[in-house]
Motif scaffolding. Structure first.
Motif, PDB file in Angstrom:
ATOM      1  N   THR A   3       0.836  -1.202   0.000  1.00  0.00           N
ATOM      2  CA  THR A   3       0.000   0.000   0.000  1.00  0.00           C
ATOM      3  C   THR A   3       0.869   1.249   0.000  1.00  0.00           C
ATOM      4  O   THR A   3       1.816   1.357   0.777  1.00  0.00           O
ATOM      5  CB  THR A   3      -0.913   0.013   1.235  1.00  0.00           C
ATOM      6  N   THR A   5       0.683   5.112   0.825  1.00  0.00           N
ATOM      7  CA  THR A   5      -0.139   6.079   1.549  1.00  0.00           C
ATOM      8  C   THR A   5       0.372   7.486   1.249  1.00  0.00           C
ATOM      9  O   THR A   5       1.552   7.780   1.477  1.00  0.00           O
ATOM     10  CB  THR A   5      -0.105   5.809   3.062  1.00  0.00           C
ATOM     11  N   ILE A  38      -9.131   9.205   2.735  1.00  0.00           N
ATOM     12  CA  ILE A  38      -9.291   9.574   4.140  1.00  0.00           C
ATOM     13  C   ILE A  38      -9.607  11.063   4.219  1.00  0.00           C
ATOM     14  O   ILE A  38      -8.801  11.896   3.805  1.00  0.00           O
ATOM     15  CB  ILE A  38      -8.007   9.286   4.946  1.00  0.00           C
ATOM     16  N   LEU A  69     -11.348   1.820  12.124  1.00  0.00           N
ATOM     17  CA  LEU A  69     -11.362   2.562  10.863  1.00  0.00           C
ATOM     18  C   LEU A  69     -12.085   1.754   9.781  1.00  0.00           C
ATOM     19  O   LEU A  69     -12.829   2.313   8.972  1.00  0.00           O
ATOM     20  CB  LEU A  69      -9.924   2.877  10.429  1.00  0.00           C
ATOM     21  N   GLN A  70     -11.893   0.454   9.788  1.00  0.00           N
ATOM     22  CA  GLN A  70     -12.568  -0.410   8.812  1.00  0.00           C
ATOM     23  C   GLN A  70     -14.092  -0.275   8.925  1.00  0.00           C
ATOM     24  O   GLN A  70     -14.812  -0.293   7.922  1.00  0.00           O
ATOM     25  CB  GLN A  70     -12.160  -1.866   9.044  1.00  0.00           C
ATOM     26  N   LYS A 106      -1.706   6.527  11.954  1.00  0.00           N
ATOM     27  CA  LYS A 106      -0.829   5.440  11.515  1.00  0.00           C
ATOM     28  C   LYS A 106      -1.250   4.112  12.141  1.00  0.00           C
ATOM     29  O   LYS A 106      -1.336   3.084  11.458  1.00  0.00           O
ATOM     30  CB  LYS A 106       0.624   5.769  11.905  1.00  0.00           C
ATOM     31  N   LEU A 109      -4.540   2.830  10.591  1.00  0.00           N
ATOM     32  CA  LEU A 109      -4.393   2.335   9.221  1.00  0.00           C
ATOM     33  C   LEU A 109      -3.784   0.936   9.173  1.00  0.00           C
ATOM     34  O   LEU A 109      -3.928   0.234   8.167  1.00  0.00           O
ATOM     35  CB  LEU A 109      -3.531   3.304   8.405  1.00  0.00           C
ATOM     36  N   VAL A 112      -6.273  -1.687   8.255  1.00  0.00           N
ATOM     37  CA  VAL A 112      -6.948  -1.589   6.953  1.00  0.00           C
ATOM     38  C   VAL A 112      -6.075  -2.255   5.901  1.00  0.00           C
ATOM     39  O   VAL A 112      -4.943  -1.837   5.668  1.00  0.00           O
ATOM     40  CB  VAL A 112      -7.203  -0.107   6.584  1.00  0.00           C
ATOM     41  N   ILE A 118      -3.784   4.749  -0.506  1.00  0.00           N
ATOM     42  CA  ILE A 118      -4.574   5.495   0.475  1.00  0.00           C
ATOM     43  C   ILE A 118      -4.201   6.961   0.317  1.00  0.00           C
ATOM     44  O   ILE A 118      -3.029   7.331   0.471  1.00  0.00           O
ATOM     45  CB  ILE A 118      -4.287   5.024   1.909  1.00  0.00           C
ATOM     46  N   ILE A 120      -4.826  10.778   1.652  1.00  0.00           N
ATOM     47  CA  ILE A 120      -5.308  11.503   2.829  1.00  0.00           C
ATOM     48  C   ILE A 120      -5.483  12.978   2.489  1.00  0.00           C
ATOM     49  O   ILE A 120      -4.515  13.676   2.171  1.00  0.00           O
ATOM     50  CB  ILE A 120      -4.330  11.363   4.011  1.00  0.00           C
ATOM     51  N   ALA A 136       1.791   8.936   9.066  1.00  0.00           N
ATOM     52  CA  ALA A 136       1.208   7.712   8.512  1.00  0.00           C
ATOM     53  C   ALA A 136       1.602   7.482   7.055  1.00  0.00           C
ATOM     54  O   ALA A 136       1.578   6.348   6.573  1.00  0.00           O
ATOM     55  CB  ALA A 136      -0.313   7.762   8.620  1.00  0.00           C
TER      56      ALA A 136
END
Length: 248
Positions: A3, A5, A38, A69-70, A106, A109, A112, A118, A120, A136
């Motif tokens: 991922t 971010t 986000i 968060l999920q 952080k 996340l 997730v 991701i 933000i 994060a």
């Protein structure tokens, strides 16, 4: 694929930060990437722009530990969204007194999984919430208008990124500057861009985002410009930006 971010930041409001987060995210999604947005801005403009107006839970609930968060994620046109709210103002005030206040986002996340990107959308200030985003993130994207005063703000952003990199997040790097709201008819726009290219060490994306009325209209319909009018200049610009973004 791990991922990536990305913190999308600019300490000024009205600079195309939210527009870039939504439409770059949408373009990446249409290129087959799984994308989470986000909404870290207490004004929650990103959420409103995607017709997320009355979510059952928001990012503030995740910060408070009321939800994971999920749990708060919603899907819109293939994008996943963690909705913001004005309660993030209270969250920011409470974070100031917390130990390791920079690590809350952080840590959230880490639960997730399954996203390629991701993005933000940060508040229009270099605040504790923005510090959370930078801690994060692995990369920073800076939307920038071609105005003289934005050059001064750019120094502040890059200095902040370097401080966060040194103190909290050694992996953080500036992915690049995205030229937004570019008016090809204005001589000043071209002059500021040329100055940037000659004097700024941070990378500048070749693809700029032109002024486009469809970009301004799309949030009223709760959609990205790529879903609202895929043939518009705005949609074409963001699709080209996404392709360049991936290639980097």
């Amino acid at each position: 694929m791990a991922t990536t971010t990305v913190a999308v930041i600019n300490q000024k409001g009205g600079t195309g930060k939210t527009t870039t987060t939504i439409n770059l995210g949408s373009a990446l999604c249409k290129l087959g990437k799984r994308v989470l947005l986000i909404d870290l801005d207490p004004q929650a403009n990103l959420s409103y722009s995607l017709a997320v107006t009355e979510p059952k839970a928001t990012l503030a609930d995740a910060f408070l530990g009321n939800n994971t968060l999920q749990d708060v994620l919603l899907e819109r046109d293939g994008l996943w969204v963690a909705p913001g709210s004005n309660e993030l103002v209270d969250i920011e005030i409470s974070l100031v007194a917390q130990p390791e206040r920079e690590n809350f986002l952080k840590n959230m996340l880490q639960d997730v999984k399954g996203f390629d990107y991701i993005l933000i959308d940060c508040p229009p200030s270099l605040s504790v919430l923005t510090l959370n985003a930078l801690t994060a993130a692995t990369e920073v994207l800076i939307p920038l208008q071609m105005e003289v005063l934005t050059l001064q703000g750019l120094d502040q952003i890059t200095n902040t990124v370097q401080k966060v990199k040194k103190a909290f997040n050694p992996k953080l790097k500036i992915k690049g500057i995205v030229v937004v709201m570019f008016d090809v008819r204005r001589k000043l726009s071209q002059e500021v861009l040329e100055y940037l290219q000659e004097n700024v060490k941070e990378p500048i994306f070749k693809q700029s985002i032109r002024l486009n009325v469809k970009l301004a209209e799309a949030p009223s319909f709760g959609r990205s410009v790529l879903d609202y009018d895929p043939s518009s200049n705005g949609a074409r610009d963001y699709k080209a930006l996404a392709e360049e973004f991936i290639s980097r």
